[in-house]
Design a protein around this motif. Sequence first.
Motif, PDB file in Angstrom:
ATOM      1  N   UNK A   1      -0.907   8.248   7.360  1.00 55.36           N
ATOM      2  CA  UNK A   1      -1.556   9.463   7.867  1.00 55.36           C
ATOM      3  C   UNK A   1      -0.534  10.570   8.115  1.00 55.36           C
ATOM      4  N   UNK A   2       0.634  10.200   8.605  1.00 51.61           N
ATOM      5  CA  UNK A   2       1.671  11.197   8.900  1.00 51.61           C
ATOM      6  C   UNK A   2       2.288  11.782   7.637  1.00 51.61           C
ATOM      7  N   UNK A   3       2.213  11.046   6.522  1.00 48.01           N
ATOM      8  CA  UNK A   3       2.896  11.491   5.290  1.00 48.01           C
ATOM      9  C   UNK A   3       1.963  11.396   4.080  1.00 48.01           C
ATOM     10  N   UNK A   4       0.706  11.635   4.283  1.00 43.06           N
ATOM     11  CA  UNK A   4      -0.276  11.440   3.213  1.00 43.06           C
ATOM     12  C   UNK A   4       0.054  12.236   1.961  1.00 43.06           C
ATOM     13  N   UNK A   5       0.485  13.470   2.124  1.00 42.92           N
ATOM     14  CA  UNK A   5       0.768  14.314   0.960  1.00 42.92           C
ATOM     15  C   UNK A   5       1.876  13.718   0.090  1.00 42.92           C
ATOM     16  N   UNK A   6       2.921  13.225   0.724  1.00 37.55           N
ATOM     17  CA  UNK A   6       4.039  12.629  -0.031  1.00 37.55           C
ATOM     18  C   UNK A   6       3.596  11.360  -0.746  1.00 37.55           C
ATOM     19  N   UNK A   7       2.816  10.532  -0.058  1.00 38.11           N
ATOM     20  CA  UNK A   7       2.344   9.304  -0.694  1.00 38.11           C
ATOM     21  C   UNK A   7       1.449   9.622  -1.893  1.00 38.11           C
ATOM     22  N   UNK A   8       0.587  10.603  -1.733  1.00 37.75           N
ATOM     23  CA  UNK A   8      -0.321  10.949  -2.843  1.00 37.75           C
ATOM     24  C   UNK A   8       0.450  11.511  -4.036  1.00 37.75           C
ATOM     25  N   UNK A   9       1.542  12.215  -3.775  1.00 34.09           N
ATOM     26  CA  UNK A   9       2.370  12.710  -4.877  1.00 34.09           C
ATOM     27  C   UNK A   9       2.989  11.557  -5.664  1.00 34.09           C
ATOM     28  N   UNK A  10       3.162  10.428  -4.991  1.00 34.65           N
ATOM     29  CA  UNK A  10       3.699   9.229  -5.655  1.00 34.65           C
ATOM     30  C   UNK A  10       2.588   8.360  -6.228  1.00 34.65           C
ATOM     31  N   UNK A  11       1.343   8.879  -6.182  1.00 35.16           N
ATOM     32  CA  UNK A  11       0.208   8.151  -6.743  1.00 35.16           C
ATOM     33  C   UNK A  11      -0.317   7.042  -5.872  1.00 35.16           C
ATOM     34  N   UNK A  12      -0.050   7.109  -4.571  1.00 33.02           N
ATOM     35  CA  UNK A  12      -0.445   6.036  -3.659  1.00 33.02           C
ATOM     36  C   UNK A  12      -1.508   6.506  -2.670  1.00 33.02           C
ATOM     37  N   UNK A  13      -2.700   5.930  -2.785  1.00 28.82           N
ATOM     38  CA  UNK A  13      -3.715   6.098  -1.748  1.00 28.82           C
ATOM     39  C   UNK A  13      -3.449   5.048  -0.682  1.00 28.82           C
ATOM     40  N   UNK A  14      -4.089   5.166   0.479  1.00 34.94           N
ATOM     41  CA  UNK A  14      -3.874   4.163   1.520  1.00 34.94           C
ATOM     42  C   UNK A  14      -4.333   2.772   1.078  1.00 34.94           C
TER      43      UNK A  14
END
Length: 266
Positions: free
Chosen positions: A164-177
């Motif tokens: 939740x704190x870094x959702x944008x960065x994770x999504x840029x790496x193609x990772x949903x929760x």
Amino acid sequence: MDIKQQAGAQSIRRALSLLRLIAQHNEQGLTLSELTALSGLERSTAHRLVTCLLEENFARRETGGKRFQLGVDAMQMGFSTMHHAPVIEELRPLAMKLSRLSEDTVFLVIQQADQVLCLLREHGAFPVRIFTIGVGEKRLLGIGAGGLALLSTHTDADIALIYQRHEQTYRKSGLSLPMLLEKCHLTRRNGYASIESTITPGVAGVGYAFSVSAITQVAFSFGAITPRLTGQRRTQMGRLLIDECTIWQQKRRIMPIALQNTSVSV
């Protein structure tokens, strides 16, 4: 050792155990009741020792005055090792051994808040070297193999908060929760982490997290081009990491990490 020396050593150990507990829960802090419950000490003993830690600036009270956190001198001792971290010298021989046995690039990372810091990189004999992260560089937990191994030691609830704190960065790496949680669950089942093309296309990795002290965890990982790190070889490399790191722990009588398996709905 006489009775006075034994009593003095016991007091030091108890104070250090409180300091470790405070460090483990530093973000939210611990009340005296929580310190007493977690340490198993008598309330009066815990109060006497934490008062000493306060007086020596190794602990501090938060603004409200009820929770204890690390003090400025505890922080300063940590900062003083930044450019010559003891864990690097402890683990350098193992890193060299792993790079020799695998012939691949070996990385050593440690968690810092929601990121991992690269402490060491050793290149093996294989001609294609991997430079996905350099010494001193940081990367978000879960992106690389070592970071995924470390992230997997957390509960699913904590992983969700980090995401939740870094959702944008994770999504840029193609990772949903859900995808990140699935990777963590697979890591726990296998005992080691495995990634492919998460950071650099065509590069794969295998990582393993382990304890180096009562409150410190690190991770070793192998990096290689994907054709070299096939499914069968990933298993072999994962097993190699587990075996060699476990031997290192056993020699130092360090307890292994208990991987979390608490799930949350997402």
